[in-house]
Structure formats: C-alpha cells, structure tokens
Design a protein around this motif. Structure first.
Motif, short mmCIF file in Angstrom:
data_model
loop_
_atom_site.label_atom_id
_atom_site.label_comp_id
_atom_site.label_asym_id
_atom_site.label_seq_id
_atom_site.Cartn_x
_atom_site.Cartn_y
_atom_site.Cartn_z
N TYR A 179 52.93 53.87 76.18
CA TYR A 179 53.24 52.52 75.71
C TYR A 179 52.15 52.04 74.77
N VAL A 180 52.57 51.67 73.58
CA VAL A 180 51.61 51.24 72.58
C VAL A 180 51.88 49.75 72.33
N ALA A 181 51.00 48.90 72.83
CA ALA A 181 51.22 47.47 72.73
C ALA A 181 50.95 46.97 71.32
N GLU A 182 51.15 45.69 71.09
CA GLU A 182 50.96 45.13 69.76
C GLU A 182 49.56 45.43 69.23
N ASN A 183 49.52 45.80 67.97
CA ASN A 183 48.27 46.09 67.28
C ASN A 183 47.44 47.21 67.90
N ALA A 184 48.04 47.97 68.78
CA ALA A 184 47.30 49.09 69.37
C ALA A 184 47.56 50.36 68.57
N GLN A 185 46.69 51.36 68.80
CA GLN A 185 46.89 52.65 68.15
C GLN A 185 46.69 53.77 69.16
N VAL A 186 47.64 54.68 69.21
CA VAL A 186 47.50 55.87 70.06
C VAL A 186 47.71 57.11 69.20
N ASP A 187 46.77 58.04 69.31
CA ASP A 187 46.92 59.36 68.68
C ASP A 187 47.04 60.38 69.80
N GLN A 188 48.11 61.12 69.81
CA GLN A 188 48.27 62.16 70.83
C GLN A 188 48.29 63.53 70.18
N TYR A 189 47.42 64.40 70.66
CA TYR A 189 47.39 65.79 70.20
C TYR A 189 47.89 66.66 71.33
N ASN A 190 48.94 67.41 71.07
CA ASN A 190 49.50 68.27 72.08
C ASN A 190 49.35 69.72 71.63
N LEU A 191 48.36 70.42 72.19
CA LEU A 191 48.08 71.79 71.77
C LEU A 191 48.67 72.74 72.79
N GLN A 192 49.76 73.38 72.40
CA GLN A 192 50.47 74.22 73.36
C GLN A 192 50.24 75.70 73.04
N ILE A 193 49.13 76.16 73.50
CA ILE A 193 48.77 77.56 73.30
C ILE A 193 48.54 78.13 74.69
N ALA A 194 49.43 79.01 75.10
CA ALA A 194 49.37 79.51 76.48
C ALA A 194 49.87 80.95 76.50
N PRO A 195 49.54 81.69 77.57
CA PRO A 195 49.99 83.08 77.65
C PRO A 195 51.50 83.21 77.89
N ALA A 196 51.98 84.44 77.81
CA ALA A 196 53.42 84.70 77.82
C ALA A 196 54.11 84.32 79.13
N ASN A 197 53.37 84.22 80.22
CA ASN A 197 54.01 83.85 81.48
C ASN A 197 54.28 82.34 81.58
N ALA A 198 53.84 81.61 80.58
CA ALA A 198 54.00 80.15 80.62
C ALA A 198 55.32 79.71 80.00
N GLY A 227 55.28 45.71 68.25
CA GLY A 227 55.06 45.31 66.86
C GLY A 227 53.65 45.59 66.36
N ASN A 228 53.55 45.94 65.08
CA ASN A 228 52.27 46.17 64.42
C ASN A 228 51.44 47.28 65.05
N SER A 229 52.06 48.15 65.78
CA SER A 229 51.29 49.23 66.39
C SER A 229 51.37 50.48 65.54
N LEU A 230 50.45 51.40 65.82
CA LEU A 230 50.39 52.68 65.10
C LEU A 230 50.38 53.81 66.11
N TYR A 231 51.26 54.76 65.92
CA TYR A 231 51.30 55.91 66.81
C TYR A 231 51.32 57.19 65.99
N ASN A 232 50.44 58.14 66.35
CA ASN A 232 50.42 59.44 65.67
C ASN A 232 50.56 60.55 66.69
N ASN A 233 51.46 61.47 66.43
CA ASN A 233 51.61 62.62 67.31
C ASN A 233 51.35 63.90 66.53
#
Ligand SMILES: Nc1ncnc2c1ncn2[C@@H]1O[C@H](COP(=O)(O)OP(=O)(O)OP(=O)(O)O)[C@@H](O)[C@H]1O
Ligand SMILES: [Mg+2]
Lengths: 254, 434
Positions: free
Chosen positions: B216-235, B247-253
């Motif tokens: 949840y990104v509230a007004e004027n908030a900023q969230v950057d999410q980095y999802n690094l999915q590097i895993a072995p073959a059994n995953a 409103g007025n929020s910034l989200y980066n994925n």
C-alpha cells in the motif's frame, strides 16, 4: 599482402562486382574512387565477409590464406579491418568493453593471454590521443548518439587500437570537419608502416592530400576501369567520371 | 493417459489442502482474519489449482510441478545463515527462513514485524486481503487461507529511508516443501522505502513457494520494490504482488529473473486508486535450460491524470519458455491517463518459445496509451559489426544480450544491485555456450 583476382559477387541476384583485380603490398596505400553505386562499399563488404554477398567467382588471397573461406571474425583476427561508411550504433554495449573484448578475442586467436588491465588502459589513452578521440565517448555506448564525425573518428580509434595489417577506410572523410579530417589523417599517417597497408575509399581528392596514396583506382560498374598514381585523383576532381565511363561500357559490350 | 495421471496427483495435493484446512485450528486468528481465510478457502476449494483451461494459465501448466509429496506448512528453522548474495549492498538486512522472521529488526522510520505478532493488531484488516483478487487467483487464495509466516513492513509518516531494506528469503528444501509466505508493505503518507528481495535455497528437493505480497502506497509516498528471482532448478516460485497506490504516489517495480528456477510465475497487479500517480514496471527474464517463466501484469487506471510505464525484456535460451501477458485497463473516469507498455524478446535457441500478449482495455476517451511486443533475434548488422572487430559468435552474442538487457538493467537505482544483476547476466551467458 592482398591479392584479388577476378572477384565477382552478387547480392540478392544482382551482380555487383564484375571481376575485380587488385594487388596490395605491405607498406602501400591504395585509393579507390568511383561514382555512387559503383560497388566500392560492396568490395569492402565482400572482403570482410558480409553475409548477404555471394561470391560467384574469383579469389582473394590475404597473407597466403584464402580470405573468402574465413569467417568475418577470423578475417579480422588475421588482420583485416574495415572502417565503415555508416558505422552502426549499438546501445548498451560500452565502447570500452567492446574494445577490450575485440582486443582479447584477437589475442586469443594468436594464442596470446588477455591484455593486462593496466596495459589496456595505457594503450587506450595513447590511441585516444592519436586521433584526439574524446575520452568521454569511450565510456559511452558504442556510437550511440555520436555525431557523424564522432562515429568516423571512433572507427579510426578502433583501427589504432586493433592495429590491423590491412585497413579499408570506406569514406572515412565524409562527415568529418576540416580539423577532424586533418587529425584523423595524421593519425592514419602515424599508423602507416612498411608492414601494413591501407585501402582508402573516397570521393574527394582532399583526403588524398593528407593521406597520400601510392595508387589510385577508379571503380565503375563493378570493375576497376582505370588505375594510376595520385595525379589520377586530381584529374578526376577536374573532369568527373564521364570520360572514364565510356570505355567501360564499350568494354562490357565487347 | 498421461493427463489422467497428472489429474489424480494434482487432486491429491488439493485434497491434502482441503483436509488441512478442516483440521486447522483457527482459534489463534482474529475473527476478521478467519472470515477472510474462509472466503479465500472457499474460492480455492471451488477452483482448485489452475489448469491450462483458465485463460490466465493457458500457457503455464503447473500440474507437473504439484505432483510431489510436499511437506505443506514447514516452520522456520533456527539454523543460522548470514550470507549476502549481493556483494557490497549497503542495506538493512532481514533474513526470512521459510518465510519466517525470527530476529527483531530496528530500522529508522520503519517497523518490521513478524506477521504472527502483527496480526494481533486489528488495524491490519483494512489492508490484508482487501484488494488482492482472490476469486480469480487460486494460488493467492490458497496463500490467504493458509499463510502462517511473513512480515509486515510499515513506514512512519514522512520517513525517508536512508538505505534499502534487503530481504533474503532462505528456503530449506532438504525435503520437498510447499511454503506460503506473506508480506504486507504499508508505506504511509510522504514516506519512501526501497525493498530488495532475493532468494537463497538450501537443499535440492522440490521447493514450491506460493507467496503473496500486498503493498500500500499512501498519498505522496514512494515504494521501490526489487524482486530478484534467481534460484536453483528445484525451485518453483509463484508470486502474487498486489499494489495499491493513493494519489500523488510513486511506485517502481524491478523484476529480474535468471536461471535456474524451473518455474517462475509472477502476477503483478497495480490498482491506481488516486490521481496523479506514477508507476514504473521494469523486468527482465533471461530464461535458460527447461525454465518456464510467466509474467502477468495488470495496471488498473481508475483515476484521472495517472502515468504508468512498463518495460519487460526477455532473453530465451535452450528449451526455455516464457509468457508475458500485460494488461492495461483504463476506467471511464480515468481521463488524461498516460499508460505505456512494451515487451521485447529475443530467442537465442530455436527450441525456446515465447508467448507475448499485451492487452489494452480503454474506456476513457482522453488518454495516451501504447503497447507493443516484439519477438526477434539479435540484430544481424550489429553482430556483423562486432565480427569485423574480431569478436566471435559467442562473445558477440553475450555483448548483444547485455546490450538488450541494458534498457532494463540501467533502470536499477541501487548500484550494487545493478552490478550484481549485470554480473549474473554475463555469467549466465558465458555458461550458456560452454
Ligand atoms: N542488399 C542489397 N540489395 C540490393 N542491392 C544492393 C544491396 N547492397 C548494395 N546494393 C547495390 O549495389 C550497388 C553498389 O553499392 P555500393 O554501396 O557498393 O556502392 P558504392 O560504390 O559504395 O556507392 P557510394 O559511393 O554511394 O557509397 C548499388 O547499386 C546498390 O544499390
Ligand atoms: Mg559506399
């Protein structure tokens, strides 16, 4: 060094090279002139192994090896270099990373170990200076957003770094301002030795005042129709190509 | 014949979950949570695991991955691990073991609480499971019915994070396990947080992670999410990420998938619940071996004057298969929407397959939207140029793949993360032609 005999090539079923003969020895500079569309860049493409050109006849021997049998990268590793008429942009590939890869691939071909980082840096600085190539450009993506002149200068910077035996310069002068032309030419002159050779493709006599050729050839309709010394370039500048086109047409009829 | 076998085995995992829910003690849950779980469970029990008959799962058959005899609700483990796979990343470090946090973390301006503790707080009911479309997403419903472990990350109002928060998910797969972590991110008004998530797998038995993140990104908030999915073959990683922007929020994925996890399926859903929001979605899937990667994104433009931009790049090697399905929805009221989406793929193997499906659904008339998708191979002209410099086939391809990925790797704002991903790409590409 380079011996081209009766080289014929076509692209998409269109015969472009119709029997080229050319002998280039170490230490020589050959200029190739000729009207638009006569096949100058095509010759450069065939020599460097561009895929869409099909050689239909003739042979090219480079330092005793059948050049046409080699892959483009092996031709480069053997010492053939083409400064492109239209160098392409490759966004995301850094100039410096690209050069290091090229240099080390060539070294590996000759069973030499990768160049030490320090030595590579030294060489880069030295050659940058030689062609006055802006250091900032070295760290940018390959040719991306470079001006026309910067691209051409980058080709000569690469040439200086890779130190080939045979360099083909395809209209390196077009797009260069007067100062850049002088700088690039001086750079080329400093690289000249009795061990290497240059084929300089140009439309303008002016370049040949800086890089003085031993021979000048006129390519017309896929053939070398006239060869001479540097005075031939002057004559062409004055008279244009019409007087040369005539005999070629008759020759092809006969 | 083969189908029949798959059917029964899938059903059996399904049956196990059904039985598990019935015997589960629900006393520990609040009443509101029990009700959310019941609804989710009902939806899962109705739908079962997704099959290729569901439009959203048309290209991704999960049945073969569900036939293992999984341990369903493994607890956390106390075995210690302090192994940062991202060198020189200067971040607040959290380690989740099988989804469980067992150490307290103190971060200026941010409260990180184990989910179990956090659930005692009734305030969570305004967030948890509120926006995630459970009915249409059996895996997210399953997670909602069963999750035990996870964390709640809550920023203070106007708190600007000085360093990223790095969550290392350690999964113990010394036996076949089915793990369902849950993360809730609440970024209050005016705050800013960067969250980096990476995966470490211990053990080589089948691992199935069915995770849900709600952000949840509230007004004027900023969230950057980095999802690094590097895993072995059994995953096998199935992930649902529901983002709600005010409103007025910034989200980066930022999502980077590299080999070898056998299955990576991500759903990234953005609800733009206010005006003047900005959202950027960048992703790379470099799929190798038998890998199956599947990205489903939805960006719901519900209010006027919002901007969203999405760029996913795919590189496919070997026998890999990738799916990209990106949906942009623009509601009638969402005038002056700017929504862009692009998906580019290169196939480096004639055995690899990619399915790219961009979708625009626009009900407003004053909008700027574009989408595009390409599948191709490496630019021949560029390859030729590199060859004429003595660069051989393999090195040239590697350079070109780096260049192709550059558009999304250069978006990474944290230098150590960017360096890590770039190195992994080079490493993978070098390996690919050994
Ligand atoms: N891929 C292609 N398909 C068809 N024709 C081609 C192709 N490439 C080159 N040609 C043709 O071959 C001929 C020779 O072209 P080339 O580029 O070699 O000329 P040039 O002498 O270098 O000309 P300029 O002075 O304009 O650079 C031209 O007629 C050109 O249109
Ligand atoms: Mg030309």
């Amino acid at each position: 060094m380079l011996s081209i005999k009766n080289l014929q090539a076509k692209v998409e079923d269109k015969q472009i090279l119709k029997g080229i003969n050319l002998q280039v020895n170490a230490g020589e500079v050959h200029a190739i002139m000729g009207p638009n569309g006569s096949g100058k860049s095509s010759l450069a493409s065939v020599l460097t192994g561009r895929e869409n050109y099909e050689v239909t006849d003739g042979e090219v021997i480079f330092d005793g090896k059948n050049l046409l049998e080699l892959s483009p990268e092996d031709r480069a590793r053997e010492g053939v270099f083409l400064a492109f008429q239209y160098p392409i942009e490759i966004p995301g590939v850094s100039n410096i990373n690209f050069l290091r890869t090229a240099l080390n691939e060539i070294r590996a071909y000759h069973n030499e170990p990768p160049m030490e980082a320090k030595e590579f840096l030294r060489l880069t600085r030295e050659k940058q200076k030689l062609v006055e190539f802006d250091a900032k450009l070295t760290n940018r993506s390959l040719n991306e957003g470079f001006s026309g002149g910067e691209k051409k200068r980058n080709e000569i910077f690469q040439l200086a770094m890779l130190n080939p035996k045979l360099s083909i310069l395809d209209e390196t002068d077009s797009g260069l301002d007067i100062d850049a032309l002088r700088i690039v030419s001086n750079g080329v002159n400093k690289l000249r030795s009795d061990k290497n050779a240059f084929i300089v493709i140009t439309h303008y006599q002016r370049l040949l005042e800086y890089i003085v050729p031993d021979f000048v050839h006129v390519l017309y309709d896929g053939r070398i129709v006239k060869s001479g010394t540097k005075e031939l370039a002057l004559e062409l500048e004055e008279k244009g190509y019409d007087w040369i086109k005539e005999p070629a047409t008759t020759a092809s009829v006969g | 014949m083969i189908n029949a076998i798959k059917m029964t085995t899938t059903t059996s995992l399904y049956d196990q979950f059904i039985a598990l829910y019935r015997e589960k003690e629900k006393v520990q849950d609040n009443r509101w949570l029990t009700s959310i779980r019941d609804t989710a469970f009902e939806s899962f029990s109705e739908k079962g695991f997704p099959t290729t008959k569901m439009e959203e799962w048309r290209f991704t058959n999960v049945a073969p991955f569900l036939k293992e005899d999984f341990r369903l609700q493994p607890g956390g483990t106390s075995s210690l691990l302090r192994q940062n796979i991202i060198p020189s990343l200067d971040a607040y470090e959290i380690v989740l073991k099988n989804g469980m946090l067992n150490e307290d973390v103190s971060i200026p301006g941010v409260k990180v609480t184990p989910l179990r503790t956090a659930l005692k707080n009734d305030d969570l009911k305004t967030y948890l499971g509120k926006h995630t479309p459970l009915k249409k997403n059996p895996f997210a419903a399953l997670n909602t019915a069963f999750f035990e472990n996870g964390i709640v990350i809550e920023t203070e109002k106007n708190a600007i994070g000085d360093k990223p928060l790095h969550i290392t998910h350690v999964y113990y797969a010394e036996e076949a396990v089915f793990i369902q972590p849950r993360i809730l991110v609440i970024a209050h008004r005016g705050s800013k947080i960067e969250i980096v998530e990476s995966v470490t797998v211990i053990g080589d038995k089948p691992l199935f992670v069915n995770s849900v993140t709600e952000c949840y990104v509230a007004e004027n908030a900023q969230v950057d999410q980095y999802n690094l999915q590097i895993a072995p073959a059994n995953a096998h990683l199935v992930h649902f990420n529901q983002v709600v922007q005010q409103g007025n929020s910034l989200y980066n994925n930022y999502n980077y998938i590299l080999p070898d996890a056998a299955l990576v399926r991500n759903n990234l859903h953005l609800d733009l619940n206010g005006s003047n929001t900005e959202s950027h979605l960048f992703g790379l899937y470099l799929a190798g071996n038998q890998q199956l990667t599947d990205i489903h994104t939805t960006v719901n433009h519900l209010f006027p004057n919002c901007f969203s931009n999405e760029l996913y790049k795919g590189v496919l090697l070997d026998n890999s298969r990738s799916v990209f399905s990106g949906r942009i929805y623009v509601a009638q009221d969402a005038q002056k929407t700017n929504a862009f989406q692009q998906n580019n793929n290169i196939l480096l193997s004639n055995k690899a397959i990619v399915d790219s499906k961009p979708q625009l659904e626009i009900f407003a008339d004053d909008v700027k939207c574009s989408h595009g998708s390409t599948v191709g191979s490496i630019n021949k002209e560029a390859l030729f140029y590199l060859h004429t410099r003595g660069i051989g086939e393999i090195a040239a391809r590697n350079l070109m793949v780096q260049a192709f990925a550059f558009d999304v790797t250069n978006k990474i704002q944290i230098p150590a993360v960017r360096e890590y991903i770039e190195k992994r790409i080079i490493h993978k590409m070098a390996e690919a032609y050994d």
